[in-house]
Structures are given as structure tokens and as C-alpha cells.
Scaffold this active site. Structure first.
Site, PDB file in Angstrom:
ATOM      1  N   CYS A 197     -60.039  57.195 -59.736  1.00 38.03           N
ATOM      2  CA  CYS A 197     -58.838  56.648 -59.113  1.00 38.03           C
ATOM      3  C   CYS A 197     -58.875  55.123 -59.152  1.00 38.03           C
ATOM      4  O   CYS A 197     -59.940  54.510 -59.165  1.00 38.03           O
ATOM      5  CB  CYS A 197     -58.669  57.075 -57.665  1.00 38.03           C
ATOM      6  N   ARG A 220     -58.865  55.042 -64.980  1.00 38.89           N
ATOM      7  CA  ARG A 220     -59.662  55.685 -63.927  1.00 38.89           C
ATOM      8  C   ARG A 220     -59.053  57.002 -63.474  1.00 38.89           C
ATOM      9  O   ARG A 220     -59.610  57.682 -62.608  1.00 38.89           O
ATOM     10  CB  ARG A 220     -59.790  54.740 -62.725  1.00 38.89           C
ATOM     11  N   TRP A 243     -57.089  60.482 -59.938  1.00 45.54           N
ATOM     12  CA  TRP A 243     -57.761  61.551 -60.679  1.00 45.54           C
ATOM     13  C   TRP A 243     -58.235  62.527 -59.605  1.00 45.54           C
ATOM     14  O   TRP A 243     -59.111  62.194 -58.801  1.00 45.54           O
ATOM     15  CB  TRP A 243     -58.943  61.000 -61.461  1.00 45.54           C
ATOM     16  N   ASN A 302     -60.480  55.455 -53.339  1.00 38.36           N
ATOM     17  CA  ASN A 302     -61.212  55.860 -54.537  1.00 38.36           C
ATOM     18  C   ASN A 302     -62.579  56.356 -54.073  1.00 38.36           C
ATOM     19  O   ASN A 302     -63.234  55.679 -53.297  1.00 38.36           O
ATOM     20  CB  ASN A 302     -61.362  54.641 -55.470  1.00 38.36           C
ATOM     21  N   GLY A 303     -62.980  57.550 -54.523  1.00 40.14           N
ATOM     22  CA  GLY A 303     -64.293  58.070 -54.116  1.00 40.14           C
ATOM     23  C   GLY A 303     -64.128  59.416 -53.433  1.00 40.14           C
ATOM     24  O   GLY A 303     -63.105  60.091 -53.592  1.00 40.14           O
ATOM     25  N   GLU A 363     -71.957  64.535 -80.183  1.00 36.62           N
ATOM     26  CA  GLU A 363     -70.856  63.596 -79.968  1.00 36.62           C
ATOM     27  C   GLU A 363     -69.590  64.087 -80.691  1.00 36.62           C
ATOM     28  O   GLU A 363     -68.493  64.027 -80.134  1.00 36.62           O
ATOM     29  CB  GLU A 363     -71.281  62.197 -80.447  1.00 36.62           C
ATOM     30  N   LYS A 365     -65.971  65.072 -78.853  1.00 38.61           N
ATOM     31  CA  LYS A 365     -64.659  64.502 -79.219  1.00 38.61           C
ATOM     32  C   LYS A 365     -63.629  65.612 -79.415  1.00 38.61           C
ATOM     33  O   LYS A 365     -62.494  65.499 -78.960  1.00 38.61           O
ATOM     34  CB  LYS A 365     -64.741  63.670 -80.502  1.00 38.61           C
ATOM     35  N   GLU A 396     -62.664  67.055 -76.057  1.00 39.04           N
ATOM     36  CA  GLU A 396     -61.896  66.133 -75.207  1.00 39.04           C
ATOM     37  C   GLU A 396     -60.449  65.989 -75.626  1.00 39.04           C
ATOM     38  O   GLU A 396     -59.564  66.023 -74.787  1.00 39.04           O
ATOM     39  CB  GLU A 396     -62.528  64.725 -75.269  1.00 39.04           C
ATOM     40  N   HIS A 420     -82.142  81.251 -82.898  1.00 44.57           N
ATOM     41  CA  HIS A 420     -82.699  81.707 -81.626  1.00 44.57           C
ATOM     42  C   HIS A 420     -81.616  82.271 -80.696  1.00 44.57           C
ATOM     43  O   HIS A 420     -81.840  82.394 -79.500  1.00 44.57           O
ATOM     44  CB  HIS A 420     -83.464  80.567 -80.957  1.00 44.57           C
ATOM     45  N   LYS A 429     -61.217  57.695 -67.800  1.00 44.50           N
ATOM     46  CA  LYS A 429     -62.113  56.869 -68.624  1.00 44.50           C
ATOM     47  C   LYS A 429     -63.387  56.500 -67.861  1.00 44.50           C
ATOM     48  O   LYS A 429     -64.465  56.468 -68.423  1.00 44.50           O
ATOM     49  CB  LYS A 429     -61.352  55.599 -69.043  1.00 44.50           C
TER      50      LYS A 429
HETATM   51  C1  AGP Z   1     -66.405  59.883 -73.802  1.00 45.64           C
HETATM   52  O1  AGP Z   1     -65.466  60.198 -74.766  1.00 45.64           O
HETATM   53  C2  AGP Z   1     -66.099  60.373 -72.461  1.00 45.64           C
HETATM   54  N1  AGP Z   1     -64.834  59.933 -72.010  1.00 45.64           N
HETATM   55  C3  AGP Z   1     -67.219  60.357 -71.447  1.00 45.64           C
HETATM   56  O2  AGP Z   1     -68.147  61.322 -71.845  1.00 45.64           O
HETATM   57  C4  AGP Z   1     -67.953  59.042 -71.199  1.00 45.64           C
HETATM   58  O3  AGP Z   1     -68.728  58.699 -72.300  1.00 45.64           O
HETATM   59  C5  AGP Z   1     -68.827  59.194 -69.956  1.00 45.64           C
HETATM   60  O4  AGP Z   1     -68.022  59.449 -68.866  1.00 45.64           O
HETATM   61  C6  AGP Z   1     -69.700  57.985 -69.696  1.00 45.64           C
HETATM   62  O5  AGP Z   1     -68.931  56.861 -69.488  1.00 45.64           O
HETATM   63  P1  AGP Z   1     -69.583  55.415 -69.477  1.00 45.64           P
HETATM   64  O6  AGP Z   1     -70.068  55.139 -70.846  1.00 45.64           O
HETATM   65  O7  AGP Z   1     -68.462  54.504 -69.073  1.00 45.64           O
HETATM   66  O8  AGP Z   1     -70.692  55.435 -68.476  1.00 45.64           O
END
Ligand code: AGP
Length: 608
Positions: free
Chosen positions: A2, A27, A74, A100-101, A481, A485, A488, A504, A603
Site C-alpha cells: 500500500c 506498492r 494492496w 500501510n502494513g 526466474e 515471469k 506473474e 525423481h 512491486k
Molecule cells: C519480480 O518479478 C517480483 N515482482 C518479485 O518476485 C520481487 O522480485 C520480490 O518481491 C522481491 O522484490 P525486491 O527485489 O524489491 O526485494
């Protein structure tokens, strides 16, 4: 999570705070709201969806005010509905709170309030704060907030206004970031100083359990015992970079295409080819200290964690230092053993990830020194670590990390080189490493020029609902990674796995409806990878390989191959990842998902 933004001063406040929360949308962006005081009346508005939706509604109201607070959410407690959006008000609509929190004891507080005849109407943890402040209010607004805070457990930041105090914003922080911007005759409060940077460069940051009273004349800060405190004023050095998509349809695509330049920025003036070594001038550790490091602990989440896994391989292989990579959210609840000469490397694009901050604080408590790898200057991480290496990638607006991941890889490669050259790596090996590093920007240009082929392949694979992403050694975290992607932004299930582990168990899932994206650019394990892919093919699975040019035998196995320029194994994750980014992007586009702000994500993950 947030974003909070507040303004008090001579200008019209609603447009300033709405602009402020738009900058904080990274956020969270599931709902937004605003509250302001006009002629002693507290007015508010909330909308489900992005800030732009709220802006449309508020602009029709022609509000004029010199004080307002706003919020972009959020959801943590309660679905993203209008009722659950912030601000939250007390029963008599006298005070409004943005938060926020997480208030961990919201249930207990709710029951206490109910016993006094006060009923909450939302599902949020936040609403209790508004009722509590209103209940404790006896004419002194600041004091009511100060008395409410000790009753709240959790990590949070809040900004509050009260209809009887039209010239005051009271804000407080407990383990969540809150920056106060000091202008000339005007004050700002925001979850991130970047949101008010275009108005002022002077800021203070509220620390644990501190409270601040903002008026247009200035700020007074207090500790948890209500005693006034002097906060250090900081001059913000980061630049106001207005993000724009330019000619690109999405920020993410623009950020993917920026990578030749961002890689160059990450490298700039950070190596000496003659000596075959890195020159990390901003590293606040002496060579003596670094030579003594006997163990490294890497802390990170998500994409940053994958960068950490690649770096761990490199540091162990090149510098022969034992490295543990820890998922911050798990690590924070361990009781870590910290021996002398342990260095922690905390990696975070945002520098605000709550779990990573908590994990690094835990390590620091136990005596480790902390090196941050971060993109955001002025972030909590950048301020708290012993030393910080910045990515210089510029603002990344797309929620899914792209350019910051490859910049993390560059900075971590330079760091590995630095450590390795202090130990057993020869100058000649160092020069070869630097030559390979400096070729990367041009190689990435070539990869981007091949986007046309990736678009066609993405169309072919876009309808599948399940994927495996496989790799070995440096390609294993690269596969993780790549899979992240796809999950996400395309909302497709992608299982990142070490190729050698398939036998396995997971190979049971392979069939013609579950393709495998195979990352084959680790030359050391390449022959093993080929065998693993034959096993996939033998079970009817399709294979899309990402392989280094020249490795022709993969073409006989895979259904499709995307070639990447050959490089050192440890640097191969960069180009392969960019192919993965483009593939996910075009699959997502084909499926029509929301790419820059995917559902359910934010983000910066500022709650645990
Ligand atoms: C990445 O695409 C994501 N949005 C997420 O996994 C991100 O990398 C993670 O939340 C860590 O964020 P930071 O690098 O700002 O700590």
C-alpha cells in the site's frame, strides 16, 4: 504494501495527493481513496481499481482544500472492495486514517471496541485504528494518536487527519517506511520519498514507533514516550525521473529493451581491464575486511533471490567462499549462527521488501556486516546497510522485474570478480571475465533484434496451461526466474526445476500438453541437459530450447530453439533470461493479461 501520501500547504491538495499515490501504485493498485477537510467537514471518496479511476471521480467534485491524505491499496485483510479501501473513518466520521502494513492484533482491538459499543463495518485490520483514535480523542489530536499506538501490534505506517484540526496531519511509523518531505511552507508525507521528490528534496524518515505532527509551518517529531526528538534532515540525491512508456505498449517491454543501456550503466567505471579486476569505489569495506570474509549469507526474495542463487554459484566457484542463499521470509524466523567474518549480502530492487529488511536486521543484531545490492536510492535498505552497491537501472515501473534482474547479475558478477581477484583468480582470468562482461550489452542488442522469432514461438505456446522450466547449474536459477515471469504476467503455471531432478518424480507430469522450456546455455552441464531433454521427448513432451549459438545437436531434439550468443557459463543467465522475459511478455500479450500491473501483485512487498 500500500502507498500513503499526504499534503498540507498553500496549494490545492487533492491533485497533489492523487498524483502522489499514482507514483506509489507500484506498492499496490487494487483500490484507492482520498480524504480531505473542507470547511470543517471531513470528505472522502474511495474506488475499486487503479488511482486513475479515483482521479476521474474526484475531478468531477471540484474539491478545493489545502490538506488531504490518500491511499493506494494492496489487500491484506478483506477483499478489494470500496468498503475495504482506505481511508477508514470512525463511526462519527471525525477522523480518517490511511495505513500501510498489518495490525496483527486487530481482532483483539475490535473486540475491545465492540465492548464500548463501537462496531467495525469493513473486513480490514485498518479500521480499528480510526475508531481507536476517535475514542481516545479528548481535544488533542496528536495525543490521541500517540495513545492509540501502543495498543496496536504489527509493522505499520499511518497518516491521520481530524475534522477539528484542519491544519494538521499526524503520522506514525513502526517498522514500515514513512518519509516526510519538508517544503517551503508546505509538508508532505509518503511511503516513499520518490513520490514527493518533484516538490522537495529535504526529508526526514520516521523510525520505530515515532510520531510526527505536520502543519504547513513544519514538522515536530516524538518518540514512543511522547518526548520531542530532533530528526536528521536528509538531502535527497536521487533524480526525478518521470516514467513514460515512450513508443512501447507496456513499461515492461520498454524495460526489457532498455537492458543494453542498463547493463552498461551497471558496469560503468566499475572495473579495470588492465588489472583484470573490479573497482567498486562505493564499497565501504576495506580490502582487509573483505579478505577476512569466511562465509557469505545472501538474503533475498523472488527475482532478487534468483539473482542471489546465481551469485552464490559464482562466488563459490570463483572466490572459493562458502555461500548460503536464504529466502528472507524463511530466514527471519531462524536463529542464525553468525560466526566472525560473516558477510551478509541483502539483494532487493526496491530496498523495501519487509522480509529481506527483517532478515538483514536479524543478522546485523548477531554481528554480521551487511552489504546491500539495491536499485532505489533513499530506500530503507540503502539507509540501513553498512554499504550499498546501486544497480543504476533507473525506475522500473513494470511490476515484474526485468532490467533490474540483469543489473543485479552484473553488479554481483563484479562483486564476485572483486572477491576472486583478492583470492586465487589470476589477472589473466580477470581480464577474460571483464571482456565477457563488456560484450554483454552488444550481445543483448542482438537478442532483442531476434524478438520477431520469439513472438512467433510465443504464439505457438500461448495456449498451454502448464510448463516445465528446466536448467542445470547456472541455468537452474535462470529457469526459476523464467518460470516466475510466466506465472506473474501470463498467469500460466510454470514449474521451475533442476533438470536432473525430473526423474525423481516430476517427470510423471510430462505429456503432450505440458511443454518444457529448456535453458541450455551452461556449457559444462550441456551434455547432461541433452539427456534430460531426450527423456522429456521420450514421454511425448514438447521442448522449447534456449541454447548458445553453435550447439547444433540441440536442434535435433528440441521442437523449437532460440539461440543466444555464447559467453562464459556464469554470464549466460543474462541473455537467456532476456529471452525468457520476451517469451513471457509475448505469451501474456497473446493471452490478453494485464502485463504492467498483473493481478494480485505489487512491486514492493512491504508486509510479511
Ligand atoms: C519480480 O518479478 C517480483 N515482482 C518479485 O518476485 C520481487 O522480485 C520480490 O518481491 C522481491 O522484490 P525486491 O527485489 O524489491 O526485494
Amino acid at each position: 504494501m500500500c502507498g500513503i501520501f499526504g499534503y498540507i500547504g498553500p496549494r490545492e491538495a487533492t491533485s497533489i495527493v492523487l498524483d502522489g499515490i499514482q507514483k506509489l501504485e507500484y506498492r499496490g493498485y487494487d483500490s484507492a481513496g482520498i480524504a480531505m477537510i473542507n470547511d470543517g467537514v471531513l470528505c472522502h471518496e474511495k474506488e475499486v481499481g487503479k488511482v486513475s479511476r479515483l482521479q476521474e471521480v474526484v475531478s468531477a467534485k471540484n474539491w478545493e482544500t489545502n490538506l488531504a491524505i490518500a491511499h493506494t491499496r494492496w489487500a491484506t485483510h478483506g477483499r478489494p472492495t470500496q468498503g475495504n479501501a482506505h481511508p477508514h473513518l470512525d463511526t462519527q466520521k471525525k477522523c480518517a486514517v490511511v495505513h500501510n502494513g498489518i495490525i496483527e492484533n486487530h481482532d483483539t482491538v475490535r473486540h475491545l471496541l465492540e465492548k464500548r459499543g463501537i462496531t467495525c463495518i469493513s473486513d480490514t485490520d485498518t479500521e480499528v485504528i480510526a475508531h481507536l483514535i476517535a475514542y481516545l480523542y479528548k481535544g488533542n489530536f496528536l495525543r490521541a494518536v500517540q495513545r492509540a499506538l501502543p495498543l496496536l501490534k504489527g509493522a505499520f505506517a499511518i497518516a491521520v487527519i481530524h475534522h477539528a484540526h484542519p491544519g494538521e496531519i499526524v503520522c506514525a511509523a513502526k517498522e514500515s517506511p514513512l518519509a516526510i518531505g519538508i517544503g517551503k511552507g508546505e509538508m508532505f508525507v509518503a511511503s516513499d520519498s520518490g513520490a514527493f521528490l518533484k516538490y522537495t528534496r529535504r526529508a526526514i524518515y520516521l523510525g520505530a514507533s515515532e510520531v510526527a505532527l505536520l502543519t504547513e509551518h513544519g514538522v515536530e517529531a516524538f518518540d514512543a514516550q511522547f518526548a520531542p526528538i530532533e530528526k536528521k534532515r536528509e538531502e535527497l540525491s536521487h533524480s526525478v525521473e518521470e516514467a513514460s512508456k515512450g513508443d512501447y505498449q507496456h513499461f515492461m517491454l520498454k524495460e526489457i529493451h532498455e537492458q543494453p543501456q542498463t547493463l552498461q550503466n551497471a558496469l560503468l567505471a566499475r572495473f579495470s581491464r588492465d588489472y583484470g579486476t573490479a573497482t567498486l569505489d562505493n564499497l565501504n569495506f576495506s580490502d582487509e575486511e573483505l579478505k577476512k570474509v569466511e562465509r557469505i549469507v545472501i538474503l533475498a526474495c523472488g527475482t532478487s533471490l534468483h539473482a542471489g542463487m546465481i551469485a552464490a554459484h559464482m562466488l563459490e566457484e570463483k572466490a572459493r567462499i562458502p555461500v548460503e542463499v536464504e529466502i528472507s521470509s524463511e530466514f527471519r524466523y531462524k536463529n542464525p549462527i553468525v560466526k566472525d567474518n560473516t558477510l551478509a549480502i541483502a539483494i532487493s530492487q526496491s530496498g523495501e521488501t519487509a522480509d529481506t529488511l527483517a532478515a538483514m536486521r536479524e543478522l546485523r543484531e548477531k554481528g554480521a556486516r551487511i552489504l546491500g545490492i539495491c536499485n532505489m536510492q533513499g530506500s530503507t535498505m540503502a539507509r540501513e546497510v553498512d554499504s550499498c552497491l546501486f544497480l543504476r537501472a533507473g525506475p522500473e515501473i513494470g511490476v515484474a522485474a526485468s532490467k533490474t534482474f540483469t543489473s543485479q547479475l552484473i553488479v554481483l558478477s563484479l562483486l564476485s570478480l572483486h572477491f576472486a581477484r583478492m583470492r586465487q583468480m589470476s589477472q589473466q582470468e580477470g581480464v577474460l571475465f571483464i571482456d565477457a562482461l563488456t560484450k554483454l550489452p552488444e550481445q543483448i542488442r542482438q537478442v532483442l533484434l531476434g524478438s520477431g522469432q520469439i513472438i512467433e514461438i510465443a504464439k505457438k505456446y500461448a495456449a498451454y496451461e502448464n510448463f516445465f522450466y528446466l536448467g542445470r547449474r547456472y541455468m537452474y536459477p535462470t529457469a526459476l526466474e523464467g518460470a516466475l515471469k510466466l506465472k506473474e504476467i501470463a498467469y500460466v503455471n510454470a514449474n521451475g526445476y533442476p533438470a536432473g531432478e525430473m526423474k525423481h518424480g516430476p517427470i510423471a507430469l510430462i505429456n503432450e500438453m505440458c511443454p518444457t522450456v529448456a535453458f541450455c546455455a551452461d556449457t559444462y552441464t550441456y551434455p547432461k541437459m541433452l539427456s534430460n531433454l531426450m527423456e522429456v521427448k521420450a514421454r511425448g513432451g514438447k521442448v522449447l530450447a534456449i541454447a548458445p549459438g553453435g550447439a547444433s545437436d540441440i536442434a535435433a531434439i528440441a521442437d523449437d530453439v532460440i539461440w543466444v550468443p555464447p559467453t562464459l557459463d556464469e554470464l549466460a543467465p543474462v541473455a537467456s533470461t532476456i529471452v525468457g522475459q520476451l517469451f513471457s511478455y509475448y505469451v501474456a500479450k497473446e493471452r490478453g493479461t494485464e502485463i504492467d500491473q498483473p493481478r494480485n501483485l505489487a512491486k514492493s512487498v512491504t508486509v510479511e
